[in-house]
Each structure stands twice: as structure tokens, then as C-alpha cells.
Design an enzyme around this catalytic site. Sequence first.
Site, PDB file in Angstrom:
ATOM      1  N   ARG A 121     -48.279  16.547  -9.947  1.00 11.65           N
ATOM      2  CA  ARG A 121     -48.341  17.573  -9.571  1.00 11.65           C
ATOM      3  C   ARG A 121     -49.933  18.134 -10.003  1.00 11.65           C
ATOM      4  O   ARG A 121     -50.691  17.957  -9.444  1.00 11.65           O
ATOM      5  CB  ARG A 121     -47.871  19.224  -9.469  1.00 11.65           C
ATOM      6  CG  ARG A 121     -45.980  18.854  -8.896  1.00 11.65           C
ATOM      7  CD  ARG A 121     -45.271  20.620  -9.134  1.00 11.65           C
ATOM      8  NE  ARG A 121     -45.061  21.019 -10.893  1.00 11.65           N
ATOM      9  CZ  ARG A 121     -44.122  20.096 -11.130  1.00 11.65           C
ATOM     10  NH1 ARG A 121     -43.239  19.475 -10.444  1.00 11.65           N
ATOM     11  NH2 ARG A 121     -44.128  20.003 -12.143  1.00 11.65           N
ATOM     12  N   ILE A 122     -50.318  17.618 -11.838  1.00 10.61           N
ATOM     13  CA  ILE A 122     -51.005  18.234 -12.557  1.00 10.61           C
ATOM     14  C   ILE A 122     -51.997  16.562 -11.542  1.00 10.61           C
ATOM     15  O   ILE A 122     -52.866  17.196 -11.293  1.00 10.61           O
ATOM     16  CB  ILE A 122     -51.070  18.455 -13.950  1.00 10.61           C
ATOM     17  CG1 ILE A 122     -50.360  19.418 -14.117  1.00 10.61           C
ATOM     18  CG2 ILE A 122     -51.872  18.416 -14.116  1.00 10.61           C
ATOM     19  CD1 ILE A 122     -49.791  19.560 -15.426  1.00 10.61           C
ATOM     20  N   SER A 131     -51.608  15.293 -21.508  1.00  6.21           N
ATOM     21  CA  SER A 131     -50.031  15.881 -21.563  1.00  6.21           C
ATOM     22  C   SER A 131     -49.430  15.943 -22.357  1.00  6.21           C
ATOM     23  O   SER A 131     -48.878  16.939 -22.801  1.00  6.21           O
ATOM     24  CB  SER A 131     -49.407  14.411 -20.890  1.00  6.21           C
ATOM     25  OG  SER A 131     -50.116  12.899 -21.454  1.00  6.21           O
ATOM     26  N   ARG A 132     -48.976  15.479 -23.759  1.00  5.16           N
ATOM     27  CA  ARG A 132     -48.498  15.113 -24.666  1.00  5.16           C
ATOM     28  C   ARG A 132     -49.817  13.758 -26.027  1.00  5.16           C
ATOM     29  O   ARG A 132     -49.412  12.862 -25.106  1.00  5.16           O
ATOM     30  CB  ARG A 132     -46.853  14.751 -23.894  1.00  5.16           C
ATOM     31  CG  ARG A 132     -46.128  15.529 -23.870  1.00  5.16           C
ATOM     32  CD  ARG A 132     -46.070  17.511 -24.992  1.00  5.16           C
ATOM     33  NE  ARG A 132     -45.535  18.501 -24.101  1.00  5.16           N
ATOM     34  CZ  ARG A 132     -45.882  19.401 -23.060  1.00  5.16           C
ATOM     35  NH1 ARG A 132     -46.819  19.063 -22.709  1.00  5.16           N
ATOM     36  NH2 ARG A 132     -45.021  20.221 -22.622  1.00  5.16           N
ATOM     37  N   GLU A 162     -49.377  18.816 -33.948  1.00  9.47           N
ATOM     38  CA  GLU A 162     -49.962  20.191 -33.604  1.00  9.47           C
ATOM     39  C   GLU A 162     -50.326  21.313 -35.034  1.00  9.47           C
ATOM     40  O   GLU A 162     -49.275  21.733 -34.748  1.00  9.47           O
ATOM     41  CB  GLU A 162     -50.236  20.841 -31.837  1.00  9.47           C
ATOM     42  CG  GLU A 162     -50.567  19.180 -31.207  1.00  9.47           C
ATOM     43  CD  GLU A 162     -50.415  19.398 -29.681  1.00  9.47           C
ATOM     44  OE1 GLU A 162     -49.901  20.949 -29.622  1.00  9.47           O
ATOM     45  OE2 GLU A 162     -51.200  19.052 -28.694  1.00  9.47           O
ATOM     46  N   HIS A 188     -54.630  22.506 -27.093  1.00 13.87           N
ATOM     47  CA  HIS A 188     -53.585  22.158 -26.230  1.00 13.87           C
ATOM     48  C   HIS A 188     -53.786  23.745 -26.121  1.00 13.87           C
ATOM     49  O   HIS A 188     -52.624  24.195 -25.755  1.00 13.87           O
ATOM     50  CB  HIS A 188     -52.397  22.538 -27.376  1.00 13.87           C
ATOM     51  CG  HIS A 188     -50.768  21.514 -26.635  1.00 13.87           C
ATOM     52  ND1 HIS A 188     -50.233  21.056 -26.627  1.00 13.87           N
ATOM     53  CD2 HIS A 188     -51.619  22.028 -24.892  1.00 13.87           C
ATOM     54  CE1 HIS A 188     -49.681  21.302 -25.754  1.00 13.87           C
ATOM     55  NE2 HIS A 188     -49.859  21.602 -25.328  1.00 13.87           N
ATOM     56  N   SER A 211     -52.993  25.353 -19.965  1.00 14.28           N
ATOM     57  CA  SER A 211     -52.486  25.884 -19.188  1.00 14.28           C
ATOM     58  C   SER A 211     -52.993  27.902 -19.632  1.00 14.28           C
ATOM     59  O   SER A 211     -52.226  29.059 -19.399  1.00 14.28           O
ATOM     60  CB  SER A 211     -51.235  26.277 -19.447  1.00 14.28           C
ATOM     61  OG  SER A 211     -50.663  26.716 -20.748  1.00 14.28           O
TER      62      SER A 211
END
Length: 337
Positions: free
Chosen positions: A166-167, A247-248, A277, A296, A299
Site C-alpha cells: 500500500r505504501i 521499512s524496518r 533504535e 523513525h 507516521s
Amino acid sequence: MVSKCGILKDGSKPKVLIARQVPQEVEEWIGRHCEYSKWEGSGDIPRSELLKQLGDVDGLLINREKIDGELLDAAPKLKIVANISVGYNNFDIGEMQARKVLGTHTPNVLDDTVADLVFGLMLSTARRLCELDRYVKAGRWNETVTPDLFGMDVHHQTLGIIGMGRIGRALAQRGKWGFDMNILYHNRSRHPEAEQRFDARYCTLEELLQRSDFVVLLAPLSPQTVNLMSGREFGLMKRSAVFISASRGETVDEEALVEALREGRILGAGLDVYRKEPIPPDHPLLRFKNVVTLPHLGSATTRTRLAMARMAAENLLIGLKREIPPQCVPELKHLVL
């Protein structure tokens, strides 16, 4: 510390631990349906503190805390864990299946927000925005801006997307219709809709790396994607190309990335995720002026974080009734069938 905030004392009400900071309206909504306690400290709740608070908890609202055997041993009444995150690699699926604990996440709601940030990383890195901001603030600007400060164009370049979820599709839309970019993608399977809407072309990872001016890694974390970008992959990229990771962190071999940057094998990088992190302050990636580093926050807008918290809370309460929450992770849906 964790402070008791719920005013509902009816024993039939489920007990919930809110282990993340959430908007006040979400907290109040949970309080109308549950007894709850919440983490009042700044930042993430310490693991030791989290374990101490789980003895009589039916539901848990978290972000990235590891849900494993140790935690589930400390939470014998736990029925559901609601992640305020699209990813759920913090879930030990096997342990949750064995204990019949549901898990949910927050997909879809953050797609456009993350795509905006990824494009911001592309622009910032290519046009050297952060570097030039520091240049001006340091009083180094004179009347002539010399070619050593020039960046690279983003428009009409080739955008390679690894992971057309989706992203990835939201990013392809911005690249194709906002910047007239040529879209390449690599994915576990072809995506006909992306090919039709954005004229995206499916290709091997090797071809994508060799042809793209921007390589954006959006693949989810799995055993197959750990170190997906390593020395070999950076060696296939153009020397004039930019690498973006959102992403990760575990999907990137950071030592290989450092080496590629040090040797000039790629032009630069934009990063929002890291293997550890927060990233340690002495990490070599922080020493490169051609690397844009963010904490990070893909969102992290007020509206999106509110929507994510609302979705997680709704999933939580539905799961407490032993019904299938709309965003239950696929591997755990069968627990309530």
C-alpha cells in the site's frame, strides 16, 4: 510510573493497560468501556515495569514492545494485544497462538503519511536540503552558489520501489503523477493495478538496482528480507543513485551501507529506520553529510497518530469480546473462529 486512571469499578469490565502515550480522547473512550491503567513516563515503558503491570490485564495497547513467552507468562489473563503500528514483527506468533492471545495492527491509515515522508527523504537527499540549511545558518552563504553545492533532479528520474504494498503504491502515485518519474518495482508477486495505474514495470531486484536513480526499500521484515540490501546490492546501484530506507532497519546491512557511502559507490541515503533504535550517537552513518537521518517518524503527524490510536483502541475492545477485530493479524484470526 504507571498511574491508575480508570473510574469504572464494575468487576465485569475488562482491565486494560495503555503502555503508550495516546491522545486524550482515545484514553477517555477506553475509560468508558474498561478499567484501565496507563504508562505516565516519557518514552517507551521499561520492560521490567511493563512486566510488573500485567498480572490482571485482559488487554494491552502498545507500539513496538516485544510480545513473547516472557511477557505472556506475566500476563495469564491477557486476551488481546493491540499494536499502534502497521508492522507486527514484535509479535511472537507461535507463543500467541499457543496462549490464544489475539493481536492487531493499524494498516492502511498511515499509507499516505508515510509516502509523504519517503518522498520528503528523496527530495531532501537529492537536493541536499538539510546540508544547505546548515550552510545558510552557519553564515557561509555568499552571493555565488558554486557547483559543489548543486544537487540532483528528482523529476523525470527512475524510481525503483522494493515492496509494492500500500505504501509502495502511494509512493508510485506521487512519483508518477507529481514528478513524471519512471516507475520500476520488485515484489514477491506482480501487481497488475500498479502496472496499469502508474505504468510501473515489474523487474528483478538486480535490474531495479542497476537502472534506478532512487532505490526505496519498503519491504516488510521477514526471514527472507533480513539484510536484503547488502554489499552486493549496493554494488549494483548507480554511483549517482540515492538509497532510501523506510521499512524496518533489519532489512539493511548497515555496515555494507557505510562502506558503500565511504567508497562513493552511491550518491547518498535517506533513512528513517535503523537496526538499533534509537541509533547510537557514535554510529558512522551519522557522520556523512550526504545521509539524511530521521528518528523513525514515518507516521508522525497529529492526524495520522490519532487515527492509528483510535483504530488500535477499537480493535482492542472488539477483541476483548472475543470477536474478530477488523485489523487482526492474519496468523491469529483463527483463534476466535
